[in-house]
Design an enzyme around this catalytic site. Structure first.
Site, short mmCIF file in Angstrom:
data_model
loop_
_atom_site.label_atom_id
_atom_site.label_comp_id
_atom_site.label_asym_id
_atom_site.label_seq_id
_atom_site.Cartn_x
_atom_site.Cartn_y
_atom_site.Cartn_z
N ARG A 205 6.03 8.72 -18.23
CA ARG A 205 7.23 7.97 -17.83
C ARG A 205 6.91 6.50 -18.03
NH1 ARG A 205 11.03 8.53 -12.54
NH2 ARG A 205 11.79 10.19 -13.90
N HIS B 153 16.12 10.41 -21.04
CA HIS B 153 15.55 11.22 -19.95
C HIS B 153 15.83 12.69 -20.28
CE1 HIS B 153 13.84 12.24 -16.25
NE2 HIS B 153 14.71 11.75 -15.38
N GLN C 41 15.61 15.70 -17.68
CA GLN C 41 16.69 15.72 -16.69
C GLN C 41 17.94 16.39 -17.26
OE1 GLN C 41 16.71 14.32 -13.34
NE2 GLN C 41 18.51 15.66 -13.31
N ASP D 217 25.22 7.82 -12.55
CA ASP D 217 23.84 7.42 -12.26
C ASP D 217 23.88 5.99 -11.71
OD1 ASP D 217 21.04 7.28 -12.24
OD2 ASP D 217 20.85 7.00 -14.40
N CYS E 156 21.64 12.57 -11.29
CA CYS E 156 20.22 12.93 -11.46
C CYS E 156 19.37 12.56 -10.25
CB CYS E 156 19.67 12.29 -12.72
SG CYS E 156 19.69 10.47 -12.70
N ARG F 41 14.86 21.03 -11.78
CA ARG F 41 13.82 20.27 -12.50
C ARG F 41 12.52 21.07 -12.52
NH1 ARG F 41 14.04 14.74 -13.09
NH2 ARG F 41 12.26 15.13 -14.46
N1 NVA Z 1 18.72 5.65 -15.01
C1 NVA Z 1 17.77 5.83 -13.94
C2 NVA Z 1 17.38 7.28 -13.86
C3 NVA Z 1 16.40 7.60 -12.76
C4 NVA Z 1 15.98 9.04 -12.74
C5 NVA Z 1 16.56 4.96 -14.18
O1 NVA Z 1 16.09 4.88 -15.32
O2 NVA Z 1 16.08 4.34 -13.23
N1 CP Z 2 15.86 12.24 -11.55
C1 CP Z 2 14.58 11.80 -11.59
O1 CP Z 2 13.95 11.73 -12.65
O2 CP Z 2 14.06 11.48 -10.39
P1 CP Z 2 12.69 10.73 -10.11
O3 CP Z 2 12.86 9.30 -10.58
O4 CP Z 2 12.51 10.84 -8.65
O5 CP Z 2 11.60 11.40 -10.90
#
Ligand code: NVA
Ligand code: CP
Length: 307
Positions: free
Chosen positions: A103, A130, A133, A221, A261, A289
């Site tokens: 990540r 992502h 997800q 989101d 998500c 997930r």
């Molecule tokens: N769009 C959000 C998704 C988190 C799972 C982010 O990147 O922070």
């Molecule tokens: N939806 C998701 O990826 O959650 P986290 O940021 O908690 O991993």
């Protein structure tokens, strides 16, 4: 040859549906308490440059349930945080581990890691995508609606990593996707262009009501993603009118599903009433997930386990 899971656009609908089938099987086994040690003795390295609850826990628990082991590596406590090149880290990790989940910020960093690592690399979220997800989300829709490929999906809010991944999914599976964002917050233009080039049914609008009208699945989101915290106040102003609330939901199909998500900012992009309401499948998404992560890892890694 090893295969990576970096973007949905690199996979075919048949391949992704095979992952859904395996996911269904593994979920049933998990619920029935039937062991499924498909990755016995294997190790997943998990590199995190951003925070996580669901992604970290689902991969870690998933790997345990598959009979393997997961290593949590926060970049700040490794030499990566001190500038060790990605191509060096990739080769070192490939000498110890069987796959890497990462990540991070730049999609290019994940691609570089995959290029240099001889083991499969999984994208656990970048600024661009992502994909894990969206797999959990589509699997969740498929559990509720057998005709999930024929539904109308809509995205309300920021044209972010989730929106870009939904665009890829629409291109792969062929469903209609309506995307409503404020001006200046549209999804990535190159992602859109690639999807449109393969005939994806994507409709962009700045009107959330137009996007939601008659839609079967409503998705949103946060307005400021990880790394955009400094823009929070600016974005709160720009996104006025883009809240997924009961009024907007009232325009959708009577049996519409609501997805998020997580983590959510209740009272910003979505209301408490909608999250807790009868249309939401948000906690089913979160649970799935775990099952989809296991299916993705088993798909990428089990050949090695058998050989
Ligand atoms: N769009 C959000 C998704 C988190 C799972 C982010 O990147 O922070
Ligand atoms: N939806 C998701 O990826 O959650 P986290 O940021 O908690 O991993």
């Amino acid at each position: 040859m090893k295969k990576d899971f970096l973007a949905l656009s690199e996979w075919s609908a048949t391949e992704l549906e095979n992952i859904f089938s395996l996911c269904r099987d593994l979920k049933n086994k998990t619920k029935a308490g039937v062991p499924h040690p498909l990755l016995q003795g294997q190790t997943l390295a998990m590199i995190f440059e951003k925070s996580s609850t669901r992604t970290r826990i689902s991969f870690e628990v998933g790997m345990f349930q598959l009979g393997g082991h997961a290593l949590f590596l926060h970049s700040g406590t490794t030499q990566m945080g001190r500038g060790e090149p990605i191509k060096d880290t990739a080769r070192v990790l490939a000498g110890y581990c069987d796959a890497i989940m990462i990540r991070t910020y730049a999609q290019a960093a994940v691609e570089e890691l995959a290029q240099w690592a001889k083991i499969p690399v999984i994208n656990g979220l970048t600024d661009m995508y992502h994909p894990c997800q969206i797999m959990a989300d589509l699997f969740t829709v498929s559990e509720h609606r057998s005709n999930y490929r024929d539904l109308v999906y809509c995205w309300i809010g920021d044209g972010n990593n989730m929106a870009n991944s939904w665009i890829n999914a629409a291109a792969v599976f062929g469903f209609e996707l309506r995307v409503a964002t404020p001006k200046g917050y549209e999804p990535n233009a190159a992602v859109l262009a690639r999807a449109e080039a393969v005939g994806a049914k994507i409709f962009l609008t700045h009107d959330p009501q137009e996007a939601a009208r008659g839609a079967h699945v409503l998705n949103t989101d946060v307005w400021a993603s990880m790394g955009q915290e400094a823009e929070q106040q600016l974005r709160e102003k720009a996104f006025v009118g883009y809240q997924l609330n009961e009024q907007l939901l009232g325009l959708a199909a009577a049996d519409a599903l609501v997805m998020h998500c997580l983590p959510a900012h209740r009272g910003e992009e979505i209301t408490d009433a909608v999250i807790e309401g009868p249309h939401a499948v948000i906690f089913a998404q979160a649970e799935n997930r775990l099952h989809i992560q296991k299916a993705i890892m088993a798909t990428l890694m089990r050949d090695k386990a058998c050989s």
